[in-house]
Every structure is written in structure tokens, then in C-alpha cells.
Design an enzyme around this catalytic site. Structure first.
Site, PDB file in Angstrom:
ATOM      1  N   HIS A  65      -1.947   3.066  -9.627  1.00  0.00           N
ATOM      2  CA  HIS A  65      -1.825   4.350 -10.316  1.00  0.00           C
ATOM      3  C   HIS A  65      -3.009   5.269 -10.046  1.00  0.00           C
ATOM      4  O   HIS A  65      -3.238   6.199 -10.808  1.00  0.00           O
ATOM      5  CB  HIS A  65      -1.715   4.126 -11.829  1.00  0.00           C
ATOM      6  CG  HIS A  65      -0.411   3.542 -12.246  1.00  0.00           C
ATOM      7  ND1 HIS A  65      -0.095   2.233 -12.043  1.00  0.00           N
ATOM      8  CD2 HIS A  65       0.674   4.098 -12.840  1.00  0.00           C
ATOM      9  CE1 HIS A  65       1.127   1.990 -12.507  1.00  0.00           C
ATOM     10  NE2 HIS A  65       1.614   3.114 -12.994  1.00  0.00           N
TER      11      HIS A  65
ATOM     12  N   GLU B  20      13.068   8.558  -8.915  1.00  0.00           N
ATOM     13  CA  GLU B  20      12.390   9.605  -8.134  1.00  0.00           C
ATOM     14  C   GLU B  20      13.164  10.004  -6.895  1.00  0.00           C
ATOM     15  O   GLU B  20      13.295  11.183  -6.586  1.00  0.00           O
ATOM     16  CB  GLU B  20      11.001   9.136  -7.705  1.00  0.00           C
ATOM     17  CG  GLU B  20       9.906   9.375  -8.730  1.00  0.00           C
ATOM     18  CD  GLU B  20       9.944   8.349  -9.832  1.00  0.00           C
ATOM     19  OE1 GLU B  20      10.730   7.389  -9.731  1.00  0.00           O
ATOM     20  OE2 GLU B  20       9.198   8.506 -10.809  1.00  0.00           O
TER      21      GLU B  20
END
Lengths: 534, 390
Positions: free
Chosen positions: A340, A271
């Protein structure tokens, strides 16, 4: 691989997050046919219950899930027009039937789907409820009898659910095969019609998904990306699994085939690296759309979002603008655990230089994404995984390729006069449900869909509170320093004299998200009629 | 002999500003001279370029002047900082001028450069003026970022200079992104992403390098190894301080960063490579005389002998001076005069920058967005200081 068995003690016990969403073809040909012919099933997820021995709300047992329920039941009522009676009421067919054909055309058997509505008995009348059943059975065309259909087997597969606002029951009469029948009673001619004659029309109906004025959020985002990439060659997509995998949530389906690997770029799982590359490309004048598989992973790249993207136009006094969009699912899914499930609206919303959007409906998703891609500033586009599959009605205007929703303007989803409920993303749906519940108590709530976290539409919020004199904010994220806190502060600062009661915040619980289904439900706001037991 | 008269307007002329054509030299100023670099190049997974560099009297004299100007600018910034006219951070580049000047000689303005916070001289090399630099350092509205950026945030987009970044290592993925855009647009140009030996250990660098190699991006990663990451010597920070080898599958070249001609050769070579074969790493062996920034005396982690040793043996300006004198391109006096001119140029730029006003208070709220959409923005006192972003 071990056989999946989620049927215990006659009930279905799916692990949290396990989604059972079969297509109609799967229902008929994978489950019902195999059950009928005693073949092994793909997964043991459907319990055997006589669905007519209980009322629909009893069928859920002690599960609190709001998902569709599937049962193997007897084929009672499939052959004739008899009503299916339960302890407190009766299931009545609404007259439409639908044929389901095997797309590979290898199997001669055909599925038949009936739609039924549950009517509750109340003193001398029966009252329609929101409980819907789709009852599937299988039939075989008899060639020696002009291909008329004969039902086979002892099983039917029943899907039972509660009709919710915004969800369309697919078999409305317009789509019904037996168009000539206007009575709500079962039409027996279905077994006598000519097989060939009906096949073309039914095939079309069986495979067309949404009607022209309904769209899922997933399709909305996909179409917006498609149109913007088509209109401007500088727009390109970048992220994990956006290309060959067709998108982790199938949002970018078909884009790689259409635009090629130069414009739909699959990245390694890095990322920080690919976000920096995206921002650098934006410096040079391209218009990247960077996907985070979920915004939880954006924390790995947050330095580039804030320091390299958001602040550059200011630090360079306008020399370097960054026309980039960061998009992906935000907030909780279902059963995915603490790492998450976080909502990032408050963090990104506090940062000057960024624009932060949170769509709810398909119209929001389409219009805001198109506006975001055309915007010359960095935009954080917070989607919601659980909304991707939801269908919303869309106007013809929404479907136009130049359709944009203005950034920074909220939408009043429901007008009211007693209290203002401000929400964004999935919580708008919950707020609308809550408003329906409140309406039964005589409280007329106004629901505002923020659409834009930054810039925040303070004018709309204040105007609404000045009308209703009460404010409730709803969000999924953590309560401290949340979006609701900013909204409350703004209203107290600008509309203090108008408030008849203290402002109220509803937010996620102040804990990392747990996994177990019951306490996960407690970690997020829910829309229900009574207060939640602790 | 006609000397060019320096006027205030000349302050706005960017480098290379010098024109030695007016000097009555017997040799044509663009005739070719071949010079050997003092040290050979070392290659990693690649055959290094030749040590023989083609140059010209014009180029060498331009190198001298430009580096002298940069040196003078940095020393002047030192004084301004001590006089408290420059605030916050100030990272000086003196000693490293050859990297910047040699690179400019090998590339054009379509190629992009991005670097970290030691950016004053690179800004000048890309076409920035002294006035813009000093005004920005002092936080005035004539600065290149209108006073809103400061020392670490110089930009010159039309010159291909993308900053000026404060977060160590962040500029490398950004640089690979610039290269991505160049390849996407089929520009036939390259990006030089510069970073230091301290940043060379950053994970995002390797993430970006992986993608650059995977996608054949025209990115050249330039490690300006001045041997100290702030106060930490390279052998204390990196298990393997051979930064040109750290790319593994990406080829690398180690270059004497105090030799402007070696730098020029390496950058020319790297540009050809990157356009055909994707990324390459250049490690420039260089040195900074100042500490990490103005708040660092620079002597707690290294000895003064080391600093003066490098200055004596390897100073980039002295090297060019010796070359110019050896090839008889100018006399000692002429070179000293050039240095005096440069000093005067810098002093005038500073004087003009001091005259530049501070930004208008309304600038607090400008450029937050490229397109503000009429949203409201607030100052510290929300009731008093609020505005609508255009």
C-alpha cells in the site's frame, strides 16, 4: 472491544499509523473532563507526566515521531500568571486564551485553552524557540457569582509540538479572545467576564476552522471537484466509497448530497471493470473523474489506463479523445506496508498520451485538478494522503472558481543560488525543510516543485541548474528508473557544461516498504540535520 | 434492365450501397416477407422472441450484397497479407458476416458498437468505406486511422463504432461505459459490446456485467462464439461453454449466428429489452473459415472436414441466396452479377488504396494528445528528432 491502551512505562507507544488527532472539543470533553472526574477514558493514549519537569524535547522520550504530543499534567499555571519553569528554560503564555464549549450544550463546563511558547535560557537571556504548548483546563461558570468561571480539577491536558513551516498556530493574536490585552502576559480577567457576553463571539471562533486565506489540501480538492461538477454537467465521479461513505479520506464529502447518485457513483470493488466503464464513458463524450482508493489499486486497472485511455487518441488519429481524470492518493502513507505504499509517478510518467500531475500545496491541488478536469486528455492525478490534512495559505485568486494552474509548468517554491533541489508532492515540503537547515550552514538552495511529472518542465529545471550549477532530485518512489533518473538525464544532456558536480538523486530505498516504524523511516527520504544512522 | 455503373466515386459510398430499385421487379421491394429462422432461439431467464422474422425483398437483397462485399474484402485482404502489403496482425471475419449484417439491420447509428480486433466488416457495416479499410490495412494516410492504427484499430465515431481493440476482453467494460454515457445523456440508444468465446472467460467482463446489471445500463453483450479462442476449442477453455447462460442473473439468448435474419430478430429484441430492463447477453453461434489470424493456418486444432462441412451446411451467404431464389426476388445470374460487381468494387478500392501515400514523417508525433500544450517530444535520436506537440 478491548480497551485501547497505548501508555506504557509512563510513555506513549502508539502503533505505527495510529493517528491521534482529537479536536479541541474532544480534548476537553472526552479526555480532560473524564480524567478530572475519574471517568473511564475512550482510549488510554495520553500518559501522565509533569510536563514542566522536563524540557520539551525530552518529553518525546525515545520516540522519533514528529507528531503532536499529548500529556495529562498538573494544572500549574492555569490560575495565575506564573511562568512554568523547566530545567533549561521557561514556558511563557502568549496572552491569548480561548474558550471551548460543548456543542451539544448539555454540559455546563467550559474548556479554556492557553497558548504558550518555550523560551530557552542562554547565558543571560531567554530565546524563543519553536516549541509550542496548548494547555487545556476546565472551568465551571458560577451562576451565583455572575457566571464568572472557576477552574476545576487538578489536571490539565497539554499538547506540545514544534512549530513547522507552513503550519499556523491557531491562536494568533487576531483570534484572541482578550483582544484588549496587548501585553504578552496572562490576562486574569478571563475568569471575571460575563459568561453570556462572550459566548457568541467565542462560539464563532471555536467552530470556525481555517481563516479566509488558509486551506487544507483536502478542502482544496473537494472544492475543485464541487466547482467543476457544478460548471459542467458532463463531469461525474466514480470510485469506491466516494458517495455515501463521503470518500475513504473524506475528499468527496458532501458531493453525493449535492449532485446525486447519477453523478457521484459508488462502485463495487472492481477496479478493472469500473476503470473500463469510466474510459468507455469518456469515449462517448462524458468527463469522468475516476478515484482509486490508492494508486496501488490502479495496477488492477492499468491496462485500461494505458491501452484504452492513453493510446486511443493516437491510434484513432484524433477520432477518439479521452477526457478522463484518474485521481487518488499515491506513495507512502504511514505504516501501511509494502502493498500500500508504492509511488507510481515514474510508471505513469513514462507513458506517452498521459498527463501526470503531482500537487503539493492546496493551491497546486485546486488549480491542477481544475485544469485536469477541463483537459481533453487522460490525466493521472497523484495526491498524497499525508498532505490531505495540511493547511496552506491561499490567495484570493486561488479561491476563484475559474482558477487553474497550467499543466506542464513547475513552480519555484524557494529561490536560491547554490544548488537546485527538484521534488514533487510531499517531498517538496521536506525539501523546503532541508533548505532551511542548509541555510543555517550558509547554503542557499533553490527548491523546485515539479507539479507536473508529464509533461516535465525541462526548461525550468535546466534554467535553474544553469544558475546554481548543482542538482539534487528528491522523490519517494523507487530509485531505479525513477522520476529523478529522467531529470538527471535531461540536465546532463542539456546543461552538461554548467554542472560543477555530478547530479545527485535522493529516492526511496530499493526495497518493498517495511512496516516497523524505524525501518519504514529508513525506507523514505527524511529531512533532518544530521545523516541518518543505518 | 438498367444496371448502376460503378465509378471510382462510388467506392466512397458506404454500405448499404446497393439500390435495387432500378431493377424492373414486379414485386414492390419493400413489401413484407415473413421468414422462419432455421433454428429456434434458446433463452436463459427470458422468453425468447418468435422464430418468425419480418423482412422485405430489399432487405434480403441488401443482406446478400453486403455480405458478399464483406466476404470479398476479407479474401482480398488475405491475398494482400500474403503479398506483404499488410503487416503485423490481420484477423479475418469471413464466415461471421451474418452477425454484423443482421445487427446493423436492427439498429441505428446512434446505437454504439464496440468490438475486439476482428473488426474490418463491422467497420464497413457502421459506414466505413472500402478505401478507408484497405488504406488503413496497408498503413496509408487515407486509412480510417490515417495509417496509425492498423488492422486492429479501425474507428468510426460518427457512425457509432468505437473500435477496434487489441486487448482481449477490454472492450467489454468499455462498451458498458458507452452504455453508461448513453443512459447518463438520456439518449434512448444502446451499446452492443462484442467479444469472442475466448474473451468470455475474462474477469473484467463479469466486473462490467455486474455493474451494468446493478445500474440498469442499456448494454448488450454479444458473444460471437466461433468455437475457438485462437487455437483453443471452447470445451478446452471453458468449464461451461453455454456463454448465454454465464450472465447468471442477466438474461441471455442463444442465436444461430449464421442466419442473418435470426441475428436481426435477436438484436431487435435485445435492444428493446436493454432500454427497459438493463443488460442482456446474446450468444451468436457462428464460425470463422480462416484461422485466428493470418499467421494461423487454422488446421492444427480443427479438421478441414469441419471447415468445409460448415461452409456447405451453414454458410450465411448461401442461406440468403437460397432464400432470395426461393422467393423469386432475383435470378441466379443476377446474384452472380452482384458478386462480380462486388469483386470489381473491391479491386478498385485496393487499387486506389495502393495509390495512397504513406503518412508524412511528422505524423509520428501527431495526435499524442488532443491538446499538446506545447510540450516537447523526442524521437529515437533525441538530438535530431524532436518536436513540439501542438
Amino acid at each position: 472491544m478491548d480497551k485501547l491502551n497505548f501508555v506504557r512505562d509512563g510513555g506513549r507507544k502508539l502503533p505505527p499509523g495510529f493517528r491521534f488527532e482529537p479536536t479541541e472539543e474532544e480534548i476537553v470533553f472526552q479526555y480532560l473532563s473524564r480524567k478530572t472526574f475519574s471517568h473511564p477514558l475512550p482510549a488510554l493514549v495520553i500518559p501522565e507526566i509533569d510536563v514542566f519537569s522536563m524540557d520539551p524535547w525530552q518529553l518525546a522520550g525515545d520516540s522519533d515521531s514528529e507528531e503532536d504530543m499529548y500529556f495529562f499534567s498538573n494544572a500549574h499555571g492555569c490560575d495565575n500568571e506564573s511562568e512554568r519553569v523547566t530545567p533549561s528554560g521557561v514556558w511563557k503564555a502568549n496572552g491569548s486564551s480561548k474558550k471551548i464549549i460543548n456543542s451539544s450544550k448539555r454540559m455546563p463546563i467550559v474548556g479554556i485553552k492557553k497558548s504558550l511558547v518555550f523560551y530557552m535560557r542562554s547565558s543571560t537571556k531567554i530565546v524563543a524557540t519553536n516549541w509550542i504548548m496548548h494547555q487545556y483546563c476546565i472551568a465551571l461558570p458560577q451562576q451565583e457569582q455572575n457566571n464568572c468561571l472557576v477552574r476545576i480539577g487538578e489536571w490539565s491536558l497539554c499538547r506540545i509540538f514544534m512549530k513547522k513551516g507552513g503550519r499556523q498556530v491557531e491562536d494568533d493574536d487576531a483570534n484572541s479572545y482578550s483582544a484588549s490585552s496587548s501585553s504578552p502576559n496572562y490576562d486574569p480577567t478571563i475568569f471575571n467576564e460575563n459568561f453570556e457576553q462572550g459566548i457568541g463571539a467565542v462560539a464563532l471562533r471555536a467552530y470556525s476552522s481555517s481563516s479566509a486565506n488558509k486551506m487544507t489540501v483536502r478542502d482544496a480538492i473537494n472544492s475543485a471537484l464541487d466547482e467543476e461538477m457544478s460548471a459542467d454537467p458532463k463531469v461525474f465521479m466514480m470510485g469506491e466509497e466516494v458517495g455515501e461513505y463521503q470518500g475513504a479520506y473524506k475528499i468527496t464529502k458532501g458531493l453525493l448530497d449535492k449532485y446525486g447518485p447519477q453523478r457521484v457513483v459508488d462502485t463495487p470493488i472492481t477496479e478493472a471493470g469500473f476503470t473500463g466503464i469510466g474510459v468507455g464513458a469518456a469515449y462517448h463524450g462524458l468527463r469522468p473523474v475516476v478515484e482509486f482508493m490508492t494508486f496501488n489499486f490502479s495496477m488492477q486497472a492499468i491496462d485500461h489506463i494505458i491501452n484504452s485511455a492513453a493510446k486511443s487518441n493516437y491510434m484513432s488519429a484524433g477520432q477518439i479523445s479521452v477526457p478522463i481524470v484518474f485521481r487518488g492518493p499515491n506513495g507512502a502513507a504511514s505504516g501501511v506496508g509494502a502493498q500500500h505504499s508504492q509511488c507510481y509517478a515514474a510508471w505513469f510518467g513514462s507513458c506517452p498520451g498521459l498527463k501526470v500531475l503531482a500537487p503539493y500545496s492546496a493551491e497546486d491541488a485546486r488549480g491542477l485538478l481544475k485544469a485536469a478536469i477541463r483537459d481533453p486528455d487522460p490525466v493521472v492525478f497523484l495526491e498524497n494522503e499525508l498532505l490531505y490534512g495540511e493547511s496552506f495559505p491561499v490567495s484570493a485568486e486561488t479561491l476563484d472558481s475559474s482558477f487553474c494552474v497550467p499543466i506542464g509548468k513547475a513552480k519555484i517554491e524557494r529561490e536560491g543560488k547554490d544548488v537546485t533541489i527538484v521534488a514533487y508532492s510531499k517531498m517538496v515540503g521536506f525539501s523546503l525543510q532541508a533548505a532551511d537547515i542548509l541555510a543555517k550552514e550558509g547554503i542557499n538552495a533553490e527548491v523546485i516543485n515539479l507539479r507536473s511529472i508529464r509533461p516535465l518542465d525541462r526548461a525550468a529545471i535546466n534554467a535553474s541548474v544553469r544558475k546554481t550549477n548543482r542538482l539534487v532530485t528528491v522523490e519517494e518512489g523507487f530509485p531505479q528508473h525513477g522520476v529523478g533518473a529522467e531529470i538527471c538525464a535531461t540536465v546532463v544532456e542539456d546543461s552538461f557544461e554548467y554542472l560543477d558536480a555530478p547530479v545527485q538523486r535522493i529516492a526511496g530505498a530499493d526495497v518493498p516498504t517495511p512496516y516497523a516504524a524505524n525501518i519504514e523511516r529508513m525506507a523514505f527520504p527524511q529531512a533532518c540535520a544530521s545523516s541518518f544512522p543505518l | 434492365m438498367a444496371q448502376l455503373i460503378r465509378r471510382a466515386a462510388a467506392l466512397n459510398k458506404s454500405l448499404p450501397a446497393a439500390s435495387f430499385a432500378a431493377r424492373g421487379l414486379a414485386t414492390a421491394s419493400t413489401s413484407s416477407i415473413t421468414v422462419e429462422t432455421s433454428l429456434p432461439f434458446t433463452g436463459h431467464n427470458i422468453d425468447p422472441p418468435s422464430r418468425s422474422v419480418e423482412t422485405s425483398p430489399q432487405e434480403l437483397l441488401t443482406f446478400f450484397r453486403d455480405m458478399a462485399l464483406m466476404r470479398r474484402m476479407e479474401i482480398a485482404a488475405d491475398s494482400l497479407y500474403k503479398a506483404k502489403l499488410i503487416r503485423g496482425f490481420c484477423h479475418l471475419y469471413d464466415g461471421q458476416e451474418a452477425v454484423c449484417v443482421g445487427m446493423e439491420a436492427a439498429i441505428n447509428r446512434k446505437d454504439c458498437i464496440i468490438t475486439a480486433y476482428r473488426d474490418h466488416c463491422i467497420f464497413l457495416g457502421r459506414g466505413g468505406t472500402l478505401l478507408e479499410a484497405f488504406a488503413e490495412l496497408m498503413g496509408r494516410k487515407d486509412g480510417c486511422s490515417k495509417g496509425k492504427g492498423g488492422s486492429m484499430h479501425f474507428y468510426k465515431k460518427e457512425g457509432g463504432f468505437y473500435g477496434g481493440h487489441g486487448i482481449v476482453g477490454a472492450q467489454v467494460p468499455l462498451g458498458c461505459g458507452l452504455a453508461f454515457a448513453q443512459k447518463y445523456s438520456k439518449d434512448e440508444s444502446v451499446t452492443f459490446a462484442m467479444y469472442g468465446d475466448g474473451a468470455a472467460n475474462q474477469g473484467q467482463l463479469f466486473e462490467a456485467l455486474n455493474m451494468a446489471a446493478l445500474w440498469d445500463l442499456p448494454a448488450i453483450l454479444v458473444c460471437e462464439n466461433n468455437h475457438y479462442g485462437m487455437g483453443t476449442a471452447e470445451w478446452r477453455a471453458a468449464k461451461s461453454p453455454a456463454y448465454y447462460k454465464r450472465g447468471d442473473y442477466v438474461p441471455g439468448l442463444k442465436v444461430d449466428g449464421m442466419d442473418a435474419l435470426a441475428v436481426k430478430q435477436a438484436c431487435k429484441f435485445a435492444k428493446e429489452h436493454a432500454l427497459k430492463n438493463g443488460p442482456i447477453i446474446l450468444e451468436m453461434d457462428t464460425y470463422r473459415y480462416h484461422g485466428h489470424s493470418m499467421s494461423d493456418p487454422g488446421s492444427t486444432y480443427r479438421t478441414r472436414d469441419e471447415i468445409s462441412g460448415v461452409r456447405q451446411e451453414r454458410d450465411p451467404i448461401e442461406r440468403i441466396r437460397k432464400l432470395v431464389l426461393a422467393h423469386d426476388l432475383a435470378t441466379e445470374k443476377e446474384l452472380k452479377d452482384t458478386e462480380k460487381e462486388v469483386r470489381k468494387e473491391v479491386d478498385e478500392a485496393i487499387a486506389q488504396a495502393k495509390e495512397s501515400p504513406m503518412p508524412d514523417p511528422s505524423e509520428l508525433f501527431s495526435n499524442v494528445y488532443a491538446k499538446g500544450l506545447g510540450t516537447e517530444s523526442f524521437g529515437a535520436d533525441r538530438k535530431e528528432v524532436r518536436t513540439v506537440l501542438p
